[in-house]
Motif scaffolding. Structure first.
Motif, PDB file in Angstrom:
ATOM      1  N   ILE A 234      -5.469   4.125   8.311  1.00  0.00           N
ATOM      2  CA  ILE A 234      -5.815   5.051   9.391  1.00  0.00           C
ATOM      3  C   ILE A 234      -4.761   5.089  10.497  1.00  0.00           C
ATOM      4  O   ILE A 234      -4.709   6.002  11.285  1.00  0.00           O
ATOM      5  CB  ILE A 234      -7.216   4.711   9.971  1.00  0.00           C
ATOM      6  N   TRP A 235      -3.847   4.121  10.538  1.00  0.00           N
ATOM      7  CA  TRP A 235      -2.873   4.058  11.621  1.00  0.00           C
ATOM      8  C   TRP A 235      -1.519   3.664  11.091  1.00  0.00           C
ATOM      9  O   TRP A 235      -1.458   2.852  10.187  1.00  0.00           O
ATOM     10  CB  TRP A 235      -3.334   3.035  12.659  1.00  0.00           C
ATOM     11  N   PRO A 236      -0.449   4.136  11.640  1.00  0.00           N
ATOM     12  CA  PRO A 236      -0.293   5.165  12.665  1.00  0.00           C
ATOM     13  C   PRO A 236      -0.389   6.567  12.072  1.00  0.00           C
ATOM     14  O   PRO A 236      -0.101   6.757  10.888  1.00  0.00           O
ATOM     15  CB  PRO A 236       1.106   4.906  13.240  1.00  0.00           C
ATOM     16  N   PRO A 237      -0.738   7.540  12.882  1.00  0.00           N
ATOM     17  CA  PRO A 237      -0.973   8.882  12.348  1.00  0.00           C
ATOM     18  C   PRO A 237       0.268   9.558  11.786  1.00  0.00           C
ATOM     19  O   PRO A 237       0.163  10.428  10.951  1.00  0.00           O
ATOM     20  CB  PRO A 237      -1.530   9.664  13.531  1.00  0.00           C
ATOM     21  N   TRP A 238       1.423   9.158  12.200  1.00  0.00           N
ATOM     22  CA  TRP A 238       2.628   9.848  11.719  1.00  0.00           C
ATOM     23  C   TRP A 238       3.129   9.279  10.388  1.00  0.00           C
ATOM     24  O   TRP A 238       4.101   9.730   9.858  1.00  0.00           O
ATOM     25  CB  TRP A 238       3.740   9.812  12.753  1.00  0.00           C
ATOM     26  N   ARG A 239       2.418   8.315   9.827  1.00  0.00           N
ATOM     27  CA  ARG A 239       2.809   7.762   8.535  1.00  0.00           C
ATOM     28  C   ARG A 239       1.867   8.166   7.416  1.00  0.00           C
ATOM     29  O   ARG A 239       1.838   7.574   6.365  1.00  0.00           O
ATOM     30  CB  ARG A 239       2.819   6.249   8.595  1.00  0.00           C
ATOM     31  N   ALA A 240       1.086   9.191   7.638  1.00  0.00           N
ATOM     32  CA  ALA A 240       0.103   9.606   6.633  1.00  0.00           C
ATOM     33  C   ALA A 240       0.726  10.510   5.595  1.00  0.00           C
ATOM     34  O   ALA A 240       1.783  11.097   5.791  1.00  0.00           O
ATOM     35  CB  ALA A 240      -1.042  10.345   7.317  1.00  0.00           C
ATOM     36  N   ARG A 241       0.008  10.645   4.487  1.00  0.00           N
ATOM     37  CA  ARG A 241       0.424  11.653   3.512  1.00  0.00           C
ATOM     38  C   ARG A 241      -0.157  12.980   3.970  1.00  0.00           C
ATOM     39  O   ARG A 241      -1.203  13.027   4.596  1.00  0.00           O
ATOM     40  CB  ARG A 241      -0.048  11.266   2.115  1.00  0.00           C
ATOM     41  N   ASP A 242       0.495  14.038   3.661  1.00  0.00           N
ATOM     42  CA  ASP A 242       0.006  15.357   4.076  1.00  0.00           C
ATOM     43  C   ASP A 242      -0.495  16.053   2.900  1.00  0.00           C
ATOM     44  O   ASP A 242      -1.035  16.576   2.288  1.00  0.00           O
ATOM     45  CB  ASP A 242       1.094  16.167   4.744  1.00  0.00           C
TER      46      ASP A 242
ATOM     47  N   MET B 234       0.838  -1.180   0.000  1.00  0.00           N
ATOM     48  CA  MET B 234       0.000   0.000   0.000  1.00  0.00           C
ATOM     49  C   MET B 234       0.878   1.237   0.000  1.00  0.00           C
ATOM     50  O   MET B 234       1.825   1.342   0.763  1.00  0.00           O
ATOM     51  CB  MET B 234      -0.887   0.010   1.244  1.00  0.00           C
ATOM     52  N   THR B 235       0.558   2.196  -0.843  1.00  0.00           N
ATOM     53  CA  THR B 235       1.325   3.430  -0.902  1.00  0.00           C
ATOM     54  C   THR B 235       0.713   4.467   0.022  1.00  0.00           C
ATOM     55  O   THR B 235      -0.424   4.354   0.456  1.00  0.00           O
ATOM     56  CB  THR B 235       1.336   3.981  -2.339  1.00  0.00           C
ATOM     57  N   ALA B 236       1.472   5.504   0.299  1.00  0.00           N
ATOM     58  CA  ALA B 236       0.990   6.567   1.176  1.00  0.00           C
ATOM     59  C   ALA B 236      -0.252   7.244   0.605  1.00  0.00           C
ATOM     60  O   ALA B 236      -1.083   7.754   1.337  1.00  0.00           O
ATOM     61  CB  ALA B 236       2.097   7.602   1.405  1.00  0.00           C
ATOM     62  N   ALA B 237      -0.412   7.236  -0.716  1.00  0.00           N
ATOM     63  CA  ALA B 237      -1.576   7.877  -1.343  1.00  0.00           C
ATOM     64  C   ALA B 237      -2.875   7.177  -0.972  1.00  0.00           C
ATOM     65  O   ALA B 237      -3.945   7.745  -1.135  1.00  0.00           O
ATOM     66  CB  ALA B 237      -1.404   7.890  -2.858  1.00  0.00           C
ATOM     67  N   HIS B 238      -2.808   5.944  -0.470  1.00  0.00           N
ATOM     68  CA  HIS B 238      -4.007   5.200  -0.109  1.00  0.00           C
ATOM     69  C   HIS B 238      -4.406   5.402   1.350  1.00  0.00           C
ATOM     70  O   HIS B 238      -5.400   4.842   1.784  1.00  0.00           O
ATOM     71  CB  HIS B 238      -3.809   3.712  -0.398  1.00  0.00           C
ATOM     72  N   GLY B 239      -3.621   6.153   2.095  1.00  0.00           N
ATOM     73  CA  GLY B 239      -3.919   6.362   3.507  1.00  0.00           C
ATOM     74  C   GLY B 239      -4.635   7.673   3.760  1.00  0.00           C
ATOM     75  O   GLY B 239      -4.663   8.556   2.915  1.00  0.00           O
ATOM     76  N   TYR B 240      -5.230   7.763   4.926  1.00  0.00           N
ATOM     77  CA  TYR B 240      -5.859   9.008   5.350  1.00  0.00           C
ATOM     78  C   TYR B 240      -4.783  10.048   5.601  1.00  0.00           C
ATOM     79  O   TYR B 240      -3.652   9.723   5.954  1.00  0.00           O
ATOM     80  CB  TYR B 240      -6.661   8.798   6.636  1.00  0.00           C
ATOM     81  N   ARG B 241      -5.138  11.296   5.477  1.00  0.00           N
ATOM     82  CA  ARG B 241      -4.210  12.382   5.756  1.00  0.00           C
ATOM     83  C   ARG B 241      -3.975  12.475   7.269  1.00  0.00           C
ATOM     84  O   ARG B 241      -4.790  12.019   8.064  1.00  0.00           O
ATOM     85  CB  ARG B 241      -4.776  13.703   5.243  1.00  0.00           C
ATOM     86  N   THR B 242      -2.869  13.086   7.644  1.00  0.00           N
ATOM     87  CA  THR B 242      -2.500  13.197   9.054  1.00  0.00           C
ATOM     88  C   THR B 242      -3.589  13.846   9.906  1.00  0.00           C
ATOM     89  O   THR B 242      -3.916  13.310  10.972  1.00  0.00           O
ATOM     90  CB  THR B 242      -1.160  13.948   9.199  1.00  0.00           C
ATOM     91  N   PRO B 243      -4.191  14.969   9.503  1.00  0.00           N
ATOM     92  CA  PRO B 243      -5.250  15.542  10.362  1.00  0.00           C
ATOM     93  C   PRO B 243      -6.417  14.580  10.592  1.00  0.00           C
ATOM     94  O   PRO B 243      -6.934  14.496  11.706  1.00  0.00           O
ATOM     95  CB  PRO B 243      -5.710  16.784   9.596  1.00  0.00           C
ATOM     96  N   ALA B 244      -6.813  13.840   9.565  1.00  0.00           N
ATOM     97  CA  ALA B 244      -7.915  12.884   9.723  1.00  0.00           C
ATOM     98  C   ALA B 244      -7.532  11.784  10.708  1.00  0.00           C
ATOM     99  O   ALA B 244      -8.332  11.387  11.557  1.00  0.00           O
ATOM    100  CB  ALA B 244      -8.285  12.280   8.373  1.00  0.00           C
ATOM    101  N   ARG B 245      -6.301  11.324  10.628  1.00  0.00           N
ATOM    102  CA  ARG B 245      -5.841  10.272  11.540  1.00  0.00           C
ATOM    103  C   ARG B 245      -5.780  10.778  12.978  1.00  0.00           C
ATOM    104  O   ARG B 245      -6.205  10.082  13.896  1.00  0.00           O
ATOM    105  CB  ARG B 245      -4.462   9.771  11.110  1.00  0.00           C
ATOM    106  N   LEU B 246      -5.246  11.970  13.155  1.00  0.00           N
ATOM    107  CA  LEU B 246      -5.151  12.515  14.515  1.00  0.00           C
ATOM    108  C   LEU B 246      -6.535  12.772  15.107  1.00  0.00           C
ATOM    109  O   LEU B 246      -6.775  12.487  16.289  1.00  0.00           O
ATOM    110  CB  LEU B 246      -4.312  13.789  14.516  1.00  0.00           C
TER     111      LEU B 246
END
Length: 183
Positions: A175-183, A1-13
């Motif tokens: 959705i996890w971990p929040p510090w690995r999201a795309r911004d 899975m690439t970072a583009a498939h993850g939630y953004r950092t604000p959404a995760r936090l």
């Protein structure tokens, strides 16, 4: 899975901040009304529960607005259509319950004539006249919504764990971990 498939950092936090608060508030809400509880413990739990509910309202509003402005990333293509539909319905229900819970709690407390210390300290009045009928209806709604929230959260957590521990399909990592999201 690439970072583009993850939630953004604000959404995760926002997700994990609200989740942590709700996980603390559920047992507090269930225990604080028990008979035989020492008064100091019951009062402390009521204070925590009421004031945390007030603090959650802006976080929930922010989370909903953020989601409207930044739609979630698509689910992996291998997720069956029925699971996509179930995920969408459960997220919609979770958001609805996250709005109903603090609002019904606020109405129950204020219409019952009780303080909400955080708002009172800020000089924000009760906003509602005392009404035992309204307080009772809000209390009933709060209880039913709480039981439904517990059930939907249990399914949500079970589905997340299923994806993380059994399917290993990348849904959990979105959705996890929040510090690995795309911004």
């Amino acid at each position: 899975m690439t970072a583009a498939h993850g939630y953004r950092t604000p959404a995760r936090l926002l997700h994990w901040s609200i989740a942590a608060a709700v996980v603390l508030m559920i047992p507090a809400g269930l225990v604080m009304t028990q008979d035989g509880l020492p008064r100091s413990l019951g009062d402390g739990l009521f204070l925590f529960h009421k004031n945390m509910g007030v603090l959650l309202i802006p976080l929930i509003v922010w989370r909903i607005l953020y989601r409207l402005m930044h739609p979630p990333p698509p689910l992996p293509p291998q997720i069956p259509a029925w699971q996509r539909a179930a995920a969408g319905a459960s997220h919609l229900l979770l958001y609805a319950l996250l709005v109903v819970m603090p609002l019904s709690g606020f109405i129950r407390v204020r219409a019952g004539g009780f303080p909400i210390e955080l708002l009172d300290r800020l000089g924000l009045g009760p906003w509602l006249a005392k009404s035992p009928t309204l307080a009772a209806r809000a209390e009933a709604l709060h209880y039913v919504a709480a039981m439904l929230l517990i059930a939907v959260l249990a399914v949500h957590v079970a589905a997340a764990l299923h994806h993380a521990l059994i399917r290993h399909d990348g849904v959990w990592r979105r959705i996890w971990p929040p510090w690995r999201a795309r911004d």
